[in-house]
Design an enzyme around this catalytic site. Structure first.
Site, PDB file in Angstrom:
ATOM      1  N   THR A  30       0.839  -1.196   0.000  1.00  0.00           N
ATOM      2  CA  THR A  30       0.000   0.000   0.000  1.00  0.00           C
ATOM      3  C   THR A  30       0.874   1.245   0.000  1.00  0.00           C
ATOM      4  OG1 THR A  30      -1.803  -1.130   1.132  1.00  0.00           O
ATOM      5  CG2 THR A  30      -1.785   1.269   1.251  1.00  0.00           C
ATOM      6  N   LYS A  50      -0.848  -1.120  -4.263  1.00  0.00           N
ATOM      7  CA  LYS A  50      -2.201  -0.653  -3.964  1.00  0.00           C
ATOM      8  C   LYS A  50      -2.213   0.843  -3.662  1.00  0.00           C
ATOM      9  CE  LYS A  50      -6.159  -1.674  -0.923  1.00  0.00           C
ATOM     10  NZ  LYS A  50      -6.396  -0.324  -0.362  1.00  0.00           N
TER      11      LYS A  50
END
Length: 379
Positions: free
Chosen positions: A155, A254
């Site tokens: 992320t 992500k």
């Protein structure tokens, strides 16, 4: 609740969770403009209904990152999800395994990697935040390998936490010390079922994976303080070399919202990306995923696997996302609500609902396989 919709689980979660936990799941950042755009823009995508096609055998199966799955859906990483039910991430991972879809364990989960691996017995994905302590990160990646994690979801859209005002209003943040603890205790006592099942019998509540950094007596305040001070805001694309040196499996980045960043991800050799605005929990006012996805798919769709999340509440939404360019779709809040409402049974039921809704949508748009879902499905 055999005829329930996904929205019923949101109502059930609100009734069963302590207020501060429900608001943590349900809320977004600032004025929550992007949070609402995610849902509204996705639901505004009109599908093209087709008739008189042979749709007797609808096939939802797909292949993502070298593995076969029952449908192109994965459970997204959700922080603190283990507090929604007793040892909640283990329950959710079991439900995902039974449904034949990937489960993604958050770095900031209540249950550590080892517990989830032992509890579900099937490969799952692991989500990584880049923090300053590289020794800790290397250890986490080693644990993910040992646990047999099938993919790493890195992320990148959280160099600093977004301002989530609902957490301040609920007492999760902004009320330190005894005052904050008493406020949360009052909310826990107002939910005796949760207090008994999760609060008392769901221990330990030590935020499993990051417990070594927080210490043995860590609590929510320690977690929030850690979040605000330990994410590494100096990370650049060059740091992907460090991750690759410690992880040789599929790498999914992500938090991509811009085609140029998607091209960068492809250039550094990522296997996939997740088009995502963190569920509207980071920079408020940015594009919804439904708006950001098509130009990204056009830019890099032939170079890596594109996944997407944001505003997905049903199987119909999954088909919409795929029509916009995704090859797979992550659901977040929807499974967190179902877990809070009915535990593993609720998550399993939600996934069956999504599967049934996808099948109907594919049938009525004339798509026999998930590979048939493309831009021509949009009216």
């Amino acid at each position: 609740m055999t005829a329930a919709s996904g929205n019923d689980y949101r109502r059930l979660a609100k009734a069963r969770l302590p207020h501060f936990l429900f608001e943590y799941i349900d809320g977004g950042s600032y004025d929550e403009v992007t949070l609402h755009r995610n849902v509204a823009d996705l639901q505004a995508v009109a599908l093209r209904q087709r008739v008189l096609r042979d749709v007797t055998r609808i096939d939802l199966s797909t292949r993502l990152f070298g593995q076969d799955w029952a449908m192109p859906v994965a459970l997204a990483p959700v922080g603190l999800a283990g507090l929604n039910a007793r040892r909640g991430e283990v329950q959710a991972a079991r439900a995902a395994a039974a449904a034949g879809v990937p489960f993604t364990l958050s770095t900031v989960s209540a249950c550590p990697i080892e517990e989830v691996a032992a509890g579900c017995g099937s490969p799952f994905w692991f989500q990584l935040y880049m923090v300053r302590d590289r020794v800790f990160l290397a250890d986490m990646l080693a644990k993910a390998k040992t646990a047999g994690c099938a993919a790493l979801v890195f992320t990148v859209d959280l160099p600093v936490p977004g301002s989530r005002y609902r957490d301040v209003h609920s007492g999760l943040a902004g009320a330190p010390g005894l005052r904050g603890k008493l406020r949360r205790l009052g909310q826990v006592l107002a939910r005796p079922r949760w207090a008994w099942d999760v609060g008392l019998h769901g221990r330990p509540h030590n935020l499993g994976n990051i417990a070594p950094l927080l210490g043995p007596r860590s609590g929510l305040e320690d977690f929030l303080g850690w979040m605000s001070g330990n994410f590494d805001s100096s990370v650049t694309w060059r740091d992907l070399d460090w991750i690759r040196a410690h992880w040789d499996g599929p790498l999914i980045i992500k938090g991509i919202l811009d085609p140029d960043d998607a091209r960068e991800a492809a250039a550094v050799g990522a296997d996939g990306i997740v088009v995502s605005n963190h569920g509207g929990r980071q920079l408020d006012g940015v594009l919804s995923t439904a708006r950001a996805l098509p130009p990204i798919a056009e830019a890099v769709g032939d170079r890596l696997t594109i996944l997407a999340d944001g505003g997905v509440r049903s199987g119909l939404d999954v088909v919409r996302m795929m029509a916009l360019g995704a090859k797979g779709v992550l659901i977040g809040r929807a499974w967190a609500y179902a877990l809070a409402g009915r535990g593993e049974v609720g998550v399993g039921h939600l996934l069956r609902l999504i599967r049934a809704e996808m099948k109907v949508a594919m049938t009525l748009t004339g798509c026999v396989t998930v590979g048939d879902i493309g831009s021509d499905v949009i009216a």
